[in-house]
Design a protein around this motif. Structure first.
Motif, mmCIF file in Angstrom:
data_model
loop_
_atom_site.group_PDB
_atom_site.id
_atom_site.type_symbol
_atom_site.label_atom_id
_atom_site.label_comp_id
_atom_site.label_asym_id
_atom_site.label_seq_id
_atom_site.Cartn_x
_atom_site.Cartn_y
_atom_site.Cartn_z
ATOM 1 N N LEU A 1 41.537 33.861 38.461
ATOM 2 C CA LEU A 1 41.226 35.148 39.076
ATOM 3 C C LEU A 1 40.015 35.796 38.419
ATOM 4 N N ASP A 2 39.957 35.761 37.098
ATOM 5 C CA ASP A 2 38.811 36.347 36.391
ATOM 6 C C ASP A 2 37.501 35.701 36.828
ATOM 7 N N ALA A 3 37.553 34.407 37.120
ATOM 8 C CA ALA A 3 36.339 33.674 37.478
ATOM 9 C C ALA A 3 35.859 33.972 38.900
ATOM 10 N N ILE A 4 36.774 34.294 39.799
ATOM 11 C CA ILE A 4 36.371 34.450 41.205
ATOM 12 C C ILE A 4 36.530 35.867 41.752
ATOM 13 N N TYR A 5 37.042 36.794 40.940
ATOM 14 C CA TYR A 5 37.352 38.146 41.444
ATOM 15 C C TYR A 5 36.140 38.843 42.051
ATOM 16 N N ASP A 6 35.021 38.832 41.364
ATOM 17 C CA ASP A 6 33.827 39.541 41.856
ATOM 18 C C ASP A 6 33.369 38.973 43.205
ATOM 19 N N ASP A 7 33.453 37.662 43.359
ATOM 20 C CA ASP A 7 33.076 37.043 44.635
ATOM 21 C C ASP A 7 34.027 37.485 45.743
ATOM 22 N N LEU A 8 35.317 37.567 45.431
ATOM 23 C CA LEU A 8 36.288 38.011 46.430
ATOM 24 C C LEU A 8 36.026 39.466 46.823
ATOM 25 N N ALA A 9 35.753 40.316 45.819
ATOM 26 C CA ALA A 9 35.492 41.731 46.096
ATOM 27 C C ALA A 9 34.291 41.897 47.030
ATOM 28 N N ARG A 10 33.258 41.097 46.800
ATOM 29 C CA ARG A 10 32.072 41.158 47.656
ATOM 30 C C ARG A 10 32.400 40.751 49.087
ATOM 31 N N LYS A 11 33.230 39.731 49.236
ATOM 32 C CA LYS A 11 33.611 39.272 50.580
ATOM 33 C C LYS A 11 34.457 40.320 51.306
ATOM 34 N N PHE A 12 35.320 41.040 50.568
ATOM 35 C CA PHE A 12 36.100 42.108 51.186
ATOM 36 C C PHE A 12 35.187 43.197 51.722
ATOM 37 N N GLU A 13 34.178 43.538 50.925
ATOM 38 C CA GLU A 13 33.252 44.591 51.350
ATOM 39 C C GLU A 13 32.488 44.156 52.601
ATOM 40 N N GLU A 14 32.131 42.896 52.668
ATOM 41 C CA GLU A 14 31.439 42.378 53.846
ATOM 42 C C GLU A 14 32.307 42.482 55.099
ATOM 43 N N LYS A 15 33.627 42.451 54.910
ATOM 44 C CA LYS A 15 34.561 42.539 56.036
ATOM 45 C C LYS A 15 35.006 43.969 56.328
ATOM 46 N N GLY A 16 34.443 44.940 55.603
ATOM 47 C CA GLY A 16 34.762 46.344 55.876
ATOM 48 C C GLY A 16 35.912 46.904 55.068
ATOM 49 N N PHE A 17 36.221 46.268 53.920
ATOM 50 C CA PHE A 17 37.305 46.739 53.066
ATOM 51 C C PHE A 17 36.844 46.795 51.609
ATOM 52 N N VAL A 18 37.545 47.599 50.823
ATOM 53 C CA VAL A 18 37.267 47.683 49.396
ATOM 54 C C VAL A 18 38.480 47.154 48.644
ATOM 55 N N LEU A 19 38.245 46.168 47.798
ATOM 56 C CA LEU A 19 39.304 45.601 46.961
ATOM 57 C C LEU A 19 39.428 46.501 45.736
ATOM 58 N N LEU A 20 40.418 47.404 45.762
ATOM 59 C CA LEU A 20 40.548 48.400 44.698
ATOM 60 C C LEU A 20 41.147 47.821 43.422
ATOM 61 N N GLY A 21 42.108 46.942 43.565
ATOM 62 C CA GLY A 21 42.738 46.390 42.372
ATOM 63 C C GLY A 21 43.744 45.312 42.708
ATOM 64 N N TRP A 22 43.844 44.323 41.841
ATOM 65 C CA TRP A 22 44.736 43.180 42.050
ATOM 66 C C TRP A 22 46.056 43.428 41.322
ATOM 67 N N ALA A 23 47.154 43.061 41.942
ATOM 68 C CA ALA A 23 48.468 43.191 41.295
ATOM 69 C C ALA A 23 49.377 42.125 41.887
ATOM 70 N N ASP A 24 49.434 40.963 41.231
ATOM 71 C CA ASP A 24 50.202 39.875 41.828
ATOM 72 C C ASP A 24 51.702 40.093 41.706
#
Length: 327
Positions: A116-139
């Motif tokens: 997760l640490d390695a890919i989180y920033d990439d995932l957050a960017r993809k969420f923003e591209e889709k019109g959402f903000v990834l505020l925080g992860w909590a598995d």
């Protein structure tokens, strides 16, 4: 025409200032009294206090506004602003998030955090591209198979009557490579279906098995995690952008902080829940090393079958490469 333009401008700027003073509506399938909701309510109290009452959060718990897919539609139409989503819901927005749930590939929380640490920033960017903000992860912690019958191997699974979340392509893929035809059901229909015998096998985290009372309808648990259940708080970018910059910063910081706290709390709760399940008579079945290898091979086969549907070969190879280097 000028009058219409003026009305439009007034509407937009009224909306911008209004959201800063109104309640942020957050939907979740987590039931009242669950660890998730207790922790997030505490977070909401701190946010309200620290922002002088300008930022308030109202939770709609227990899936009262629908499951993840329904909630996403409500977010897109502005009926609610944010949601605590499971991996299924996150995958509806950014399919690559399901790489965090590769079946039978994660055997420690250290490896989950490493990837997760390695890919989180990439995932957050993809969420923003889709019109959402990834505020925080909590598995949600590790997910296990619970059943009315003993399951030690892939062959045993093929004799079961498992449930599959009807909206979950990843779960469907693992059952497909095992040659199993599961019964697709909405989350809220699982308990009744266990009662009636329509299904006899489910997959869920230990804490959720207790919270939803599914454990009362099964006798066995396969003592090998299928996956780590992803979860995150996601907000509509349109709603997020209407907040004043200082409120955006306060919200993002606090959700990320509490997401990490919640992840640790949930993991500890799951450990305690495992002990509670044993005390309540659930029998833990430990697969042999050979069967563990067989489950992992099937999981990898399922992951590869979803290339081109949920993620690219490059994305899958990247995560598998990161995973192989995690301790």
């Amino acid at each position: 025409m000028k009058k219409m333009a003026l009305l439009f401008v007034l509407f937009v700027f009224t909306g911008v200032s209004a959201l800063a003073d109104e309640v942020i509506k957050v939907a979740t399938v987590a039931p009242e009294g669950s660890p998730w909701l207790k922790v997030m309510r505490k977070m909401a109290e701190e946010l309200e206090k620290e922002t002088g009452g300008r930022l308030k959060i109202k939770f709609y718990a227990g899936g009262v506004l629908g499951d993840d897919k329904v909630v996403l539609d409500k977010m897109r139409f502005g009926q609610i602003h944010a949601a605590g989503l499971t991996g299924v819901g996150l995958g509806e927005i950014v399919p690559e998030t399901r790489l965090m749930e590769l079946p039978f590939q994660f055997d420690s929380y250290q490896k989950v955090d490493c990837v997760l640490d390695a890919i989180y920033d990439d995932l957050a960017r993809k969420f923003e591209e889709k019109g959402f903000v990834l505020l925080g992860w909590a598995d949600q912690g590790f997910v296990y198979v619970f059943s009315k019958k003993e399951i030690r191997s892939v062959k045993d699974m093929q004799q079961a009557k498992p449930w599959v979340w009807e909206a979950d392509p990843l779960a469907k893929a693992i059952f497909k490579v095992m040659g199993i035809n599961p019964t697709p059901l909405a989350l809220q229909d699982v308990f009744t279906s266990l009662q009636t015998g329509l299904i006899d096998t489910v997959y869920i985290s230990p804490v959720a098995a207790i919270s939803l009372q599914w454990f009362t309808k099964v006798q066995y648990m396969v003592d090998m995690p299928i996956t780590d259940g992803s979860g995150a708080v996601v907000m509509s970018k349109q709603a997020y952008d209407r907040l004043d910059p200082d409120l955006q910063k306060a919200l993002s910081s606090k959700v990320k902080e509490y997401g990490k706290k919640l992840t640790q709390i949930t993991r500890e709760m799951n450990k305690k829940a495992l002990r509670t399940l044993q005390e309540k008579g659930i029998v833990f079945i430990k697969p042999s090393a050979e069967d563990v290898a067989s489950f992992r091979a099937k999981g990898l086969e399922a992951a590869r079958s979803l290339v081109g549907q949920l993620y690219s070969q490059q994305a899958l190879d990247r995560v598998l490469g990161i995973l192989s280097g995690c301790k």
